[in-house]
Design a protein around this motif. Sequence first.
Motif, PDB file in Angstrom:
ATOM      1  N   SER A  76      47.547  34.145  49.347  1.00 50.22           N
ATOM      2  CA  SER A  76      46.485  34.554  48.436  1.00 50.22           C
ATOM      3  C   SER A  76      47.136  35.209  47.223  1.00 50.22           C
ATOM      4  O   SER A  76      48.315  35.551  47.245  1.00 50.22           O
ATOM      5  N   GLY A 115      43.527  32.065  44.827  1.00 47.17           N
ATOM      6  CA  GLY A 115      43.776  33.103  43.834  1.00 47.17           C
ATOM      7  C   GLY A 115      43.535  32.583  42.434  1.00 47.17           C
ATOM      8  O   GLY A 115      42.672  31.735  42.207  1.00 47.17           O
ATOM      9  N   THR A 151      40.514  37.375  49.161  1.00 46.87           N
ATOM     10  CA  THR A 151      40.676  37.794  47.768  1.00 46.87           C
ATOM     11  C   THR A 151      39.557  38.782  47.423  1.00 46.87           C
ATOM     12  O   THR A 151      39.707  39.975  47.612  1.00 46.87           O
TER      13      THR A 151
END
Length: 401
Positions: A76, A115, A151
């Motif tokens: 991530s 991400g 996230t």
Amino acid sequence: MVKENKAGVTYAKGFKAAGVKAGIKKSGNPDLAMIVSDYDAVVAGTFTQNKVAAAPVYVSKNVVSTGTAKAIVANSGCANACTGQQGLDDANKTAVLAAAKLNIAADDVVVASTGVIGVTLPMEKIAAGIPAAVAALNNDGSESAANAIITTDTYIKSLTTEVMINGKKVHIGAIAKGAGMIQPNMATMLCFITTDADIDQVRLQLALSGTVEKSFNMISVDGDMSTNDMVIVMANGQAGNSKITKDNEDYHIFYSALAELCCEMAKKIAADGEGATKFITVNVHNAKTFSDAKKVGMSIANSPLVKTAFFGQDPNWGRVICAVGYSGVAMQPEQTIVKFGDIIVYKNGMGAQFDKNALQKVMAKHDIVIDVDLNLGHDKATVWTCDLSYEYVKINGEYHT
């Protein structure tokens, strides 16, 4: 029965997991996850239909095409999307690095990223994080892996279930991430599923594809389709059931369990939509086809006017019937009935008489159900979504990692 369970992907026999801090996220939070089967496993996957797909999607599609996999490596903090040849090279190198440490083939390593788009992977951090993840692998590592893939999620998503097949207990576990850019097909989500069921790759892929269509492809947070989403399932056969190779009772038992788990996970993702204050279920009844029912449900779920009305607890049924009308499917306004909770708000082509105080109580709830009856056929669909709040704008206006 599906349960919230931190055991997640290590619930099934023969799986280990880990999550570590590789320094990819500016926050310093865990950002590199690994899931490994101790035994040979078959693999199935479904992927984003966005034509601008991220590098790990291409690499992992190739892995799934081989029919086998033994590991998943997911980061991530960086999507590795829109990164050209460098992105593909980095995704492949991630698989090679993991394979070398695990002593397996590189084409048995699924890679995933989530991400910011347009940023290349910090490979020096990946290269250092992979050995750390391998060293941390353990039978209780699912929670740390789940933490490493989130996230903007507000909580980890981890579920398990089990069924009896041929007198053998078969375990299925999953972890997922997803809170924004949620729109089929699929959502901005990663979901990793493990099972110790003994099933051939063809049946595993059929089961996954079928369940995804009625679960992860039925959620929407904001109508945006991600570049990175994937659902991966590995099955290593350690439950000891007779191998499932046909469309028989054993297959349907497995399919039903997988479908239930995926539906519950899809709901968790929709409920955790960025800035969400409401979880909204849209049931569409008596459509001519499933496709029509889904289109109506998605039209409602993706309407900013509908979503903001529910955020403001405004019982504006007009926005809902409007979304039904422009969905593009066959409908007759005079035959359509709309309900909020158990209160009819629209019928006979006009607003219904209802108790405004009772309806206000429905709108004040966290979980709200909208029912739309088209009265044109016999097919139905359920879509899960959330409201659209001030916080959603803030999160996405400030999102950097």
